[in-house]
Design a protein around this motif. Structure first.
Motif, PDB file in Angstrom:
ATOM      1  N   GLU A  19       0.831  -1.207   0.000  1.00 20.47           N
ATOM      2  CA  GLU A  19       0.000   0.000   0.000  1.00 20.47           C
ATOM      3  C   GLU A  19       0.865   1.256   0.000  1.00 20.47           C
ATOM      4  N   SER A  20       1.971   1.221   0.746  1.00 19.02           N
ATOM      5  CA  SER A  20       2.884   2.365   0.791  1.00 19.02           C
ATOM      6  C   SER A  20       3.533   2.602  -0.572  1.00 19.02           C
ATOM      7  N   VAL A  21       3.916   1.507  -1.254  1.00 24.24           N
ATOM      8  CA  VAL A  21       4.517   1.632  -2.584  1.00 24.24           C
ATOM      9  C   VAL A  21       3.524   2.237  -3.564  1.00 24.24           C
ATOM     10  N   ILE A  22       2.268   1.746  -3.531  1.00 18.36           N
ATOM     11  CA  ILE A  22       1.240   2.270  -4.440  1.00 18.36           C
ATOM     12  C   ILE A  22       0.984   3.748  -4.164  1.00 18.36           C
ATOM     13  N   TYR A  37      -8.925   7.208 -10.984  1.00 21.44           N
ATOM     14  CA  TYR A  37     -10.096   8.058 -10.761  1.00 21.44           C
ATOM     15  C   TYR A  37     -11.428   7.329 -10.994  1.00 21.44           C
ATOM     16  N   PRO A  38     -11.661   6.675 -12.159  1.00 16.03           N
ATOM     17  CA  PRO A  38     -12.962   6.009 -12.345  1.00 16.03           C
ATOM     18  C   PRO A  38     -13.198   4.878 -11.356  1.00 16.03           C
ATOM     19  N   LEU A  39     -12.139   4.192 -10.937  1.00 19.75           N
ATOM     20  CA  LEU A  39     -12.279   3.132  -9.941  1.00 19.75           C
ATOM     21  C   LEU A  39     -12.619   3.720  -8.576  1.00 19.75           C
ATOM     22  N   ALA A  40     -11.943   4.823  -8.219  1.00 15.30           N
ATOM     23  CA  ALA A  40     -12.195   5.471  -6.931  1.00 15.30           C
ATOM     24  C   ALA A  40     -13.575   6.128  -6.902  1.00 15.30           C
ATOM     25  N   LYS A  41     -13.998   6.670  -8.040  1.00 13.10           N
ATOM     26  CA  LYS A  41     -15.299   7.340  -8.116  1.00 13.10           C
ATOM     27  C   LYS A  41     -16.425   6.383  -7.754  1.00 13.10           C
ATOM     28  N   ASN A  42     -16.289   5.124  -8.160  1.00 15.54           N
ATOM     29  CA  ASN A  42     -17.313   4.109  -7.885  1.00 15.54           C
ATOM     30  C   ASN A  42     -16.978   3.250  -6.668  1.00 15.54           C
ATOM     31  N   ASN A  43     -15.928   3.645  -5.941  1.00 15.54           N
ATOM     32  CA  ASN A  43     -15.523   2.910  -4.734  1.00 15.54           C
ATOM     33  C   ASN A  43     -15.369   1.422  -5.035  1.00 15.54           C
ATOM     34  N   THR A  44     -14.641   1.115  -6.101  1.00 16.12           N
ATOM     35  CA  THR A  44     -14.478  -0.260  -6.580  1.00 16.12           C
ATOM     36  C   THR A  44     -13.654  -1.092  -5.606  1.00 16.12           C
ATOM     37  N   THR A  60      -9.332  -1.691  -2.154  1.00 14.08           N
ATOM     38  CA  THR A  60     -10.453  -0.762  -2.242  1.00 14.08           C
ATOM     39  C   THR A  60      -9.965   0.562  -2.815  1.00 14.08           C
ATOM     40  N   PHE A  61     -10.560   0.987  -3.918  1.00 13.17           N
ATOM     41  CA  PHE A  61     -10.197   2.255  -4.553  1.00 13.17           C
ATOM     42  C   PHE A  61     -11.122   3.342  -4.019  1.00 13.17           C
ATOM     43  N   SER A  63     -11.208   7.840  -2.556  1.00 13.06           N
ATOM     44  CA  SER A  63     -10.585   9.159  -2.653  1.00 13.06           C
ATOM     45  C   SER A  63      -9.302   9.245  -1.838  1.00 13.06           C
ATOM     46  N   LYS A  64      -9.119   8.309  -0.917  1.00  7.73           N
ATOM     47  CA  LYS A  64      -7.903   8.285  -0.094  1.00  7.73           C
ATOM     48  C   LYS A  64      -6.766   7.529  -0.768  1.00  7.73           C
ATOM     49  N   GLY A  65      -7.069   6.900  -1.898  1.00  7.46           N
ATOM     50  CA  GLY A  65      -6.055   6.118  -2.599  1.00  7.46           C
ATOM     51  C   GLY A  65      -6.495   4.679  -2.748  1.00  7.46           C
ATOM     52  N   VAL A  66      -5.542   3.767  -2.754  1.00  3.31           N
ATOM     53  CA  VAL A  66      -5.814   2.335  -2.854  1.00  3.31           C
ATOM     54  C   VAL A  66      -5.513   1.707  -1.503  1.00  3.31           C
ATOM     55  N   LEU A  67      -6.559   1.213  -0.849  1.00  2.98           N
ATOM     56  CA  LEU A  67      -6.426   0.635   0.478  1.00  2.98           C
ATOM     57  C   LEU A  67      -6.430  -0.880   0.378  1.00  2.98           C
ATOM     58  N   LEU A  68      -5.461  -1.528   1.011  1.00  2.00           N
ATOM     59  CA  LEU A  68      -5.332  -2.982   0.990  1.00  2.00           C
ATOM     60  C   LEU A  68      -5.679  -3.553   2.350  1.00  2.00           C
ATOM     61  N   ASP A  69      -6.498  -4.615   2.357  1.00  2.00           N
ATOM     62  CA  ASP A  69      -6.919  -5.225   3.616  1.00  2.00           C
ATOM     63  C   ASP A  69      -7.192  -6.702   3.390  1.00  2.00           C
ATOM     64  N   SER A  70      -7.063  -7.480   4.454  1.00  2.00           N
ATOM     65  CA  SER A  70      -7.319  -8.916   4.350  1.00  2.00           C
ATOM     66  C   SER A  70      -8.806  -9.243   4.406  1.00  2.00           C
ATOM     67  N   ASP A  71      -9.631  -8.264   4.769  1.00  2.00           N
ATOM     68  CA  ASP A  71     -11.078  -8.482   4.884  1.00  2.00           C
ATOM     69  C   ASP A  71     -11.841  -7.610   3.893  1.00  2.00           C
ATOM     70  N   LEU A  72     -13.025  -8.096   3.497  1.00  2.00           N
ATOM     71  CA  LEU A  72     -13.902  -7.329   2.617  1.00  2.00           C
ATOM     72  C   LEU A  72     -14.427  -6.109   3.364  1.00  2.00           C
ATOM     73  N   PRO A  73     -14.393  -4.918   2.749  1.00  2.00           N
ATOM     74  CA  PRO A  73     -14.896  -3.715   3.420  1.00  2.00           C
ATOM     75  C   PRO A  73     -16.363  -3.885   3.824  1.00  2.00           C
TER      76      PRO A  73
END
Length: 212
Positions: A19-22, A37-44, A60-61, A63-73
């Motif tokens: 996540e830090s690298v991205i 942007y289009p991925l983040a706009k739709n909270n993909t 998870t895309f 407005s804060k960027g690309v967030l990585l997690d082991s669980d589904l949001p």
């Protein structure tokens, strides 16, 4: 602490690193920000499932960027796109921006979402990071040069061109030597960081596989 807890902890560390690298790449690469942007706009939300070792995590895309997690949001009942691939294929795609490697990755989901995720992977990678940094530094240098060239200064330069021609030629030669040296150092730094990033991810994946 059992093996499952250790594996989850190692996965969390790997996700934080990725996540830090991205985030760093997004900061310097305007083209990558446009693809996000289009991925983040739709909270993909993208589910990534890898084999050898078997891992599953979510990207998870937003407005804060690309967030990585082991669980589904909690905001999603299921992922918009599901990626199934081998771990080494995913690493190759992320590090190198290799279109052939990216096309080998199996993705399921709506055609437009899958296309947007593939485009994101094509722009992502350590190669993009260095290209973005170089473009940023070069842009700042060009801006500084343009600000320094005022009309009165240009007139003075023209009046003194003949007497300073030899000095200018010497400086030009020195400048070319420095540019060659800088490019060599940038190439060495790029290869070192790429190798380091790949080595860290492979080591973490191997350790998780061993523990599992």
């Amino acid at each position: 602490m059992n093996q499952h807890s250790i594996s989850q902890s190692l996965l969390s560390v790997a996700l934080i690193f990725a996540e830090s690298v991205i985030t760093l790449v997004l900061r310097f690469d305007a083209n990558l920000r446009q693809t996000v942007y289009p991925l983040a706009k739709n909270n993909t939300v993208v589910c990534i499932r890898t084999y050898l070792p078997h891992l599953q995590f979510y990207a998870t895309f937003s407005s804060k960027g690309v967030l990585l997690d082991s669980d589904l949001p909690p905001s999603h009942q299921q992922a918009d796109v599901i990626i199934n691939t081998y771990t080494h294929q995913l690493l190759n795609a992320v590090v190198s921006n290799d279109i052939l490697q990216i096309n080998k990755i199996t993705m399921r989901g709506a055609d437009d979402k899958v296309a947007e995720v593939r485009l994101f992977l094509m722009q992502l990678g350590l190669v993009s990071l260095f290209q973005g940094i170089i473009r940023t530094v070069k842009g700042k240098k060009d801006d500084g040069d343009s600000k320094d060239k005022h009309p009165t200064e240009l007139a003075d330069y023209k009046a003194r061109i003949e007497e300073q021609q030899q000095q200018i030629n010497a400086l030009s030669i020195r400048n070319r030597e420095l540019e060659v040296s800088i490019k060599e150092q940038q190439n060495k730094l790029k290869m070192t960081l790429i190798a380091l990033g790949v080595a860290v991810l492979i080591a973490i994946a191997a350790l998780i596989a061993w523990l599992i």
